[in-house]
Design an enzyme around this catalytic site. Structure first.
Site, PDB file in Angstrom:
ATOM      1  CB  CYS A  98      -0.877  -0.182   1.145  1.00 19.69           C
ATOM      2  SG  CYS A  98      -1.621   1.616   1.394  1.00 19.69           S
ATOM      3  CD  GLU A  99      -0.207   5.373  -3.901  1.00 17.80           C
ATOM      4  OE1 GLU A  99      -1.266   6.372  -3.825  1.00 17.80           O
ATOM      5  OE2 GLU A  99       0.406   4.978  -4.954  1.00 17.80           O
ATOM      6  CG  HIS A 100      -2.397   5.512   1.120  1.00 17.25           C
ATOM      7  ND1 HIS A 100      -3.840   4.862   0.695  1.00 17.25           N
ATOM      8  CD2 HIS A 100      -2.296   6.486   0.301  1.00 17.25           C
ATOM      9  CE1 HIS A 100      -4.227   5.289  -0.354  1.00 17.25           C
ATOM     10  NE2 HIS A 100      -3.360   6.326  -0.654  1.00 17.25           N
ATOM     11  CG  HIS A 101      -0.890   2.832   5.927  1.00 19.58           C
ATOM     12  ND1 HIS A 101      -2.235   2.616   5.091  1.00 19.58           N
ATOM     13  CD2 HIS A 101      -1.254   3.944   6.776  1.00 19.58           C
ATOM     14  CE1 HIS A 101      -3.001   3.703   5.525  1.00 19.58           C
ATOM     15  NE2 HIS A 101      -2.558   4.422   6.463  1.00 19.58           N
ATOM     16  CD  GLN A 139      -7.931  -4.670  -4.644  1.00 17.65           C
ATOM     17  OE1 GLN A 139      -7.653  -4.447  -3.371  1.00 17.65           O
ATOM     18  NE2 GLN A 139      -8.777  -5.259  -5.280  1.00 17.65           N
ATOM     19  CG  HIS A 167      -5.789  -3.869   1.227  1.00 21.86           C
ATOM     20  ND1 HIS A 167      -4.894  -2.866   0.239  1.00 21.86           N
ATOM     21  CD2 HIS A 167      -6.698  -4.291   0.028  1.00 21.86           C
ATOM     22  CE1 HIS A 167      -5.673  -2.916  -0.947  1.00 21.86           C
ATOM     23  NE2 HIS A 167      -6.422  -3.695  -0.981  1.00 21.86           N
ATOM     24  CB  CYS A 169      -3.124  -0.916   5.642  1.00 21.20           C
ATOM     25  SG  CYS A 169      -4.304  -0.858   4.258  1.00 21.20           S
TER      26      CYS A 169
END
Length: 210
Positions: A98-101, A139, A167, A169
């Site tokens: 995940c690019e956020h976490h 995704q 995910h 996350c």
């Protein structure tokens, strides 16, 4: 068999060149900083070699940045005895982050397309999935990128992509709900214009023997 060549202007500049990729030593130093921030001592015996291991692992985990997804599909096999029905590859496993976490998400991708001038090697579709999965991702973006590449390079009458993933996350942080699946789809060409083709695709994915 034919190979489509892109014009020189279409060749991609590797990200490490365009962005000024840090050295291995700088990357390892960054890992040591994170270890200290997490509250541990990077000089203790169990962590001394961790920065080098992490950097080496990242080279593989994020190897998609150095893969050209377009080039993977440029070799097409035309001698297929006039085959023009759908080609479906299902249950392609993938691992992404995940690019956020920067926490992993993983699952299965299913791809179908209606060939026009020929078919591509089945393993190449799995490699296209890897090319985009082995990057920092969402995704939704990954699903669209796979469909965009197939549509642009193979120019099929239609293509369909479904991605199912869990995910971490969601499981490890935040709401902490394990076992939740997220499904994303992209339909192009006849798969987008004809609902019956969407149903056929979904039926083959869910019940291939039905």
């Amino acid at each position: 068999m034919c190979i489509r060549h892109r014009p020189e202007s279409a060749q991609r500049v590797p990200n490490e060149v365009a962005l000024g990729r840090p050295s291995r030593q700088e990357a390892e130093a960054a890992v040591r900083t994170l270890l200290r921030w997490a509250g541990d001592d990077p000089t203790r015996e169990g962590l001394i070699d961790t920065p080098a291991r992490v950097v080496k692992a990242y080279e593989q985990i994020f190897g998609g940045y150095r893969m050209d997804a377009d080039a993977l599909l440029e070799r097409v096999f035309e001698d297929v005895e006039g085959y023009s029905d759908a080609v479906l590859v299902r249950d392609i496993p993938f691992y992404s982050h995940c690019e956020h976490h920067m926490v992993p998400f993983m699952g299965l991708a299913h791809i179908a397309y209606y060939p026009t001038k020929g078919v591509v090697g089945l393993s190449k579709l799995a490699r296209v999935v890897d090319a985009f999965a082995r990057r920092l991702q969402t995704q939704e973006t990954m699903t669209a990128q796979i469909a965009d590449t197939i549509e642009s390079i193979l120019q099929p009458r239609g293509c369909a992509v479904m991605v199912e993933a869990e995910h971490l996350c969601m499981a490890m942080r935040g709401v902490q709900k394990a076992g939740v699946s997220t499904i994303t789809t992209q339909f192009r060409g006849v798969y987008k214009s004809d609902p019956n083709e969407q149903v056929r695709f979904l039926t083959f994915v869910r019940n291939p023997k039905g």
